[in-house]
Design an enzyme around this catalytic site. Structure first.
Site, PDB file in Angstrom:
ATOM      1  N   HIS A  39       0.620  -1.355   0.141  1.00  0.00           N
ATOM      2  CA  HIS A  39       0.233   0.368  -0.467  1.00  0.00           C
ATOM      3  C   HIS A  39       1.050   1.041   0.005  1.00  0.00           C
ATOM      4  CE1 HIS A  39      -4.927  -1.625   1.522  1.00  0.00           C
ATOM      5  NE2 HIS A  39      -2.985  -2.401   0.766  1.00  0.00           N
ATOM      6  N   TYR A 156      -9.043  -6.839  10.188  1.00  0.00           N
ATOM      7  CA  TYR A 156      -8.248  -7.588   9.507  1.00  0.00           C
ATOM      8  C   TYR A 156      -6.715  -7.177   9.285  1.00  0.00           C
ATOM      9  CZ  TYR A 156      -8.202  -7.324   3.997  1.00  0.00           C
ATOM     10  OH  TYR A 156      -8.581  -7.968   2.321  1.00  0.00           O
ATOM     11  N   LYS A 210      -9.617 -12.521  10.020  1.00  0.00           N
ATOM     12  CA  LYS A 210      -9.291 -12.481   9.085  1.00  0.00           C
ATOM     13  C   LYS A 210      -7.476 -12.400   8.188  1.00  0.00           C
ATOM     14  CE  LYS A 210      -9.698 -10.618   3.830  1.00  0.00           C
ATOM     15  NZ  LYS A 210     -10.727 -10.488   3.184  1.00  0.00           N
ATOM     16  N   LYS A 212      -5.123 -11.299   5.718  1.00  0.00           N
ATOM     17  CA  LYS A 212      -4.157 -10.716   3.968  1.00  0.00           C
ATOM     18  C   LYS A 212      -3.625 -11.808   3.956  1.00  0.00           C
ATOM     19  CE  LYS A 212      -6.124  -8.793   1.611  1.00  0.00           C
ATOM     20  NZ  LYS A 212      -7.233  -9.879   0.707  1.00  0.00           N
ATOM     21  N   ASP A 241      -6.683 -14.882   3.084  1.00  0.00           N
ATOM     22  CA  ASP A 241      -6.973 -14.556   1.546  1.00  0.00           C
ATOM     23  C   ASP A 241      -5.694 -14.256   1.304  1.00  0.00           C
ATOM     24  OD1 ASP A 241      -8.082 -12.913  -0.154  1.00  0.00           O
ATOM     25  OD2 ASP A 241      -8.727 -11.523   0.463  1.00  0.00           O
ATOM     26  N   PRO A 242      -4.989 -15.487   0.731  1.00  0.00           N
ATOM     27  CA  PRO A 242      -4.046 -15.529  -0.356  1.00  0.00           C
ATOM     28  C   PRO A 242      -4.419 -14.592  -1.761  1.00  0.00           C
ATOM     29  CG  PRO A 242      -4.882 -17.685   0.070  1.00  0.00           C
ATOM     30  CD  PRO A 242      -5.866 -16.964   0.281  1.00  0.00           C
ATOM     31  N   ASN A 243      -5.267 -14.042  -2.088  1.00  0.00           N
ATOM     32  CA  ASN A 243      -5.753 -13.747  -2.995  1.00  0.00           C
ATOM     33  C   ASN A 243      -5.462 -14.185  -4.363  1.00  0.00           C
ATOM     34  OD1 ASN A 243      -5.724 -10.528  -1.740  1.00  0.00           O
ATOM     35  ND2 ASN A 243      -7.382 -10.943  -2.477  1.00  0.00           N
ATOM     36  N   GLU A 266     -10.121 -17.931   1.627  1.00  0.00           N
ATOM     37  CA  GLU A 266     -10.693 -16.894   0.761  1.00  0.00           C
ATOM     38  C   GLU A 266      -9.618 -16.359  -0.808  1.00  0.00           C
ATOM     39  OE1 GLU A 266     -11.702 -13.055   2.481  1.00  0.00           O
ATOM     40  OE2 GLU A 266     -11.409 -11.676   0.781  1.00  0.00           O
ATOM     41  N   ASN A 289     -14.352 -13.180  -3.783  1.00  0.00           N
ATOM     42  CA  ASN A 289     -14.209 -11.421  -3.971  1.00  0.00           C
ATOM     43  C   ASN A 289     -13.515 -11.612  -5.570  1.00  0.00           C
ATOM     44  OD1 ASN A 289     -11.389 -11.167  -1.563  1.00  0.00           O
ATOM     45  ND2 ASN A 289     -11.153  -9.220  -3.117  1.00  0.00           N
ATOM     46  N   ASP A 313     -19.531  -6.359  -2.191  1.00  0.00           N
ATOM     47  CA  ASP A 313     -18.528  -5.307  -2.135  1.00  0.00           C
ATOM     48  C   ASP A 313     -19.510  -4.301  -2.606  1.00  0.00           C
ATOM     49  OD1 ASP A 313     -17.447  -2.468  -2.090  1.00  0.00           O
ATOM     50  OD2 ASP A 313     -15.462  -3.953  -1.864  1.00  0.00           O
ATOM     51  N   HIS A 340     -16.922  -7.661   1.397  1.00  0.00           N
ATOM     52  CA  HIS A 340     -15.544  -7.543   1.334  1.00  0.00           C
ATOM     53  C   HIS A 340     -14.865  -5.675   1.339  1.00  0.00           C
ATOM     54  CE1 HIS A 340     -12.679  -5.711  -2.729  1.00  0.00           C
ATOM     55  NE2 HIS A 340     -12.287  -6.754  -1.832  1.00  0.00           N
ATOM     56  N   SER A 341     -13.456  -5.360   1.510  1.00  0.00           N
ATOM     57  CA  SER A 341     -13.142  -4.063   2.015  1.00  0.00           C
ATOM     58  C   SER A 341     -12.213  -3.550   1.337  1.00  0.00           C
ATOM     59  CB  SER A 341     -13.083  -3.655   3.365  1.00  0.00           C
ATOM     60  OG  SER A 341     -12.682  -2.860   3.825  1.00  0.00           O
ATOM     61  N   ASN A 342     -12.026  -2.438   0.944  1.00  0.00           N
ATOM     62  CA  ASN A 342     -10.663  -2.063   0.602  1.00  0.00           C
ATOM     63  C   ASN A 342     -10.371  -1.472   1.600  1.00  0.00           C
ATOM     64  OD1 ASN A 342      -8.970  -2.874  -1.551  1.00  0.00           O
ATOM     65  ND2 ASN A 342     -10.989  -2.677  -3.627  1.00  0.00           N
ATOM     66  N   HIS A 369     -11.691  -2.471   6.371  1.00  0.00           N
ATOM     67  CA  HIS A 369     -10.098  -1.573   6.660  1.00  0.00           C
ATOM     68  C   HIS A 369      -9.484  -0.960   7.308  1.00  0.00           C
ATOM     69  CE1 HIS A 369      -9.466  -3.858   2.919  1.00  0.00           C
ATOM     70  NE2 HIS A 369      -7.605  -2.895   2.842  1.00  0.00           N
ATOM     71  N   ARG A 422      -4.115   3.549  -7.821  1.00  0.00           N
ATOM     72  CA  ARG A 422      -3.533   2.609  -6.878  1.00  0.00           C
ATOM     73  C   ARG A 422      -2.443   2.037  -7.928  1.00  0.00           C
ATOM     74  NH1 ARG A 422      -6.463  -2.141  -2.508  1.00  0.00           N
ATOM     75  NH2 ARG A 422      -4.294  -3.027  -1.908  1.00  0.00           N
TER      76      ARG A 422
END
Ligand code: GKR
Ligand code: MG
Length: 442
Positions: A39, A156, A210, A212, A241-243, A266, A289, A313, A340-342, A369, A422
């Site tokens: 980030h 999170y 959770k 990340k 959540d390994p995305n 996730e 998500n 979301d 879900h969130s950001n 978040h 981003r």
């Protein structure tokens, strides 16, 4: 043959949209690690304000970038003059203008990169805020009414570098204490993650956790889950959540070790087919998500059986009413729905809470978040969490108003930061030269 029907909207009323203001802002964000990189010191959001002929103002907040902001600008003339109740027609007009958006435009990053869905969300939420104020009802009532007064959220956790974000650097302040200090502390291993979890749960009262993932080699992330289970005992639901960074074999191997430890896993893998394969092999529920992210993907999700839980979301599914529609579809096909969130502020949180309060079924604490943020853009200041939950606001509309000074300050941040979208990969390269995002890494 499919014939396009003309969208006819009724004559304007006092609830016709007169002004639209689009304000990009940059909010302080810590150096959180994720599958996309790191980030930046600021996360970008866009605040949309609609004012009606009768001078009622409605607001909304969406993830911001230069593309979304430009598209919102180009939607301005299409939306001006429309009655805020005519949401179906407004949607059609925007779709006709921008053309259909395909699921593939979501992109490979952990976050959604489509435009139209964000624009729908921005306009819809602001219109709902106005409708609520005009009718004297909170948004939750416009979504069908309150099913619960308090909406539960989960802690999170993120692997992170030291530093709290802002001023385009990794500044740390030794005077800072409590969660603010924990928010600055590095967490790069299971012990760091357990410390972070303790501080976050103590401060906010969260009762689910959770992590990340998608940051380290899977074994390290499994160790963090094992450490969390040991520290928190069997009563606290855990998620990882390994995305979508894992291969199917990796997910089956490491997911197997996590089966008795997780409430759900996730997005272990990329795409609905791979998710279905992993789901077939493991007994732990799978959430997403990333693989089922729009209505057009639902038929294939059902045919393949790619997940158990869809993490909606409202920013990505085109608004609050679309999320309610999704909840009915989920119920029909035996899916659960959670959220879900950001990185976000209180306007988004207020909308999430109204939606969370209206959903007929809510089996899981929602993602947010919010504890990672310290800025706010609403007059009531930052929301507080009580035992991990936020109480739904009873005031008409969203129940939150813009703090104009804060908005101006956060807009200055945006201009001074020089950030336009981003870009976690570029941010990561500042720390690890040559680092490259890979859609599947392990
Ligand atoms: O903020 O780094 C992050 C997350 O990875 C976010 O971008 C994801 O969209 O939280 C999200 C998720 O659950 O995938
Ligand atoms: Mg996710």
């Amino acid at each position: 043959m499919h014939r396009k029907t003309q969208t006819r909207l009724p004559d304007t009323t006092g609830l016709a949209i007169r002004d639209i203001t689009i304000t990009p802002i940059a909010i302080v964000d810590p150096p959180l690690l994720n599958a996309g990189g790191l980030h930046a010191p600021y996360a970008l959001r866009t605040i949309v304000e609609l004012v009606t002929e009768d001078n009622i103002t409605g607001i909304s907040e969406i993830p911001g970038n230069d593309g979304i902001n430009a598209a919102l600008e180009s939607a301005r003339d299409l939306v001006a003059g429309r009655d805020v109740f005519q949401l179906n027609g407004i949607r059609r007009i925007l779709e006709d203008h921008f053309g259909k958006e395909s699921a593939s435009q979501r992109g490979d990053a952990p976050w959604d990169q489509r435009k139209l869905i964000h624009i729908f969300s921005a306009i819809e939420v602001a219109c709902m805020d106005i409708i609520g104020k005009a009718t004297g009802r909170p948004v939750v009532d416009l979504l069908g009414g309150m099913m619960r007064e308090r909406v539960p959220f989960a802690a999170y956790l993120f692997y992170k570098y030291e530093g709290a974000g802002g001023k385009l650097g990794f500044d740390t302040d030794p005077q800072v204490r409590g969660w603010a200090a924990a928010r600055q502390a590095a967490a790069l291993d299971p012990d760091g993650i357990v410390d972070q979890a303790r501080s976050m749960c103590e401060t906010f009262g969260f009762q689910s956790i959770k992590l990340k993932g998608g940051v380290f080699e899977p074994g390290v992330e499994v160790d963090s889950i094992v450490a969390l289970r040991k520290a928190f005992g069997p009563g606290v639901p855990l998620r990882l959540d390994p995305n979508a960074l894992w291969k199917a074999e990796t997910a089956i191997e490491h997911g197997g070790k996590l089966e008795s430890l997780l409430e759900y896993l996730e997005d272990p893998v990329r795409g609905q087919e791979n998710m279905a394969k992993v789901r077939e092999a493991l007994s732990v529920p799978l959430a997403t998500n990333m693989c089922t992210t729009s209505f057009e993907e639902i038929p294939q999700s059902i045919a393949l059986g790619s997940e158990d839980i869809i993490l909606s979301d409202h920013h990505f599914w085109g608004g609050l009413r679309a999320s309610m529609e999704l909840s009915r579809i989920c119920e029909t096909f035996g899916r659960d729905l959670s959220m879900h969130s950001n990185s976000h502020l209180g306007i988004s949180l207020a909308a999430m809470v109204h939606l969370g309060a209206a959903l007929p079924q809510l089996s899981y604490a929602l993602d947010t978040h919010y504890p990672w943020q310290s800025d706010e853009v609403i007059t009531r200041g930052r929301f507080s969490f009580d035992d991990g939950a936020v109480e739904v606001l009873r005031e008409p509309g969203l129940g939150v108003e813009l703090d104009r000074d804060a908005l101006a300050r956060l807009h200055r941040n945006y201009l001074e930061s020089g950030l336009t979208r981003r870009d976690d990969e570029t941010e990561m390269q500042k720390v690890v030269p040559g680092w490259k995002f890979e859609p599947v890494r392990w």
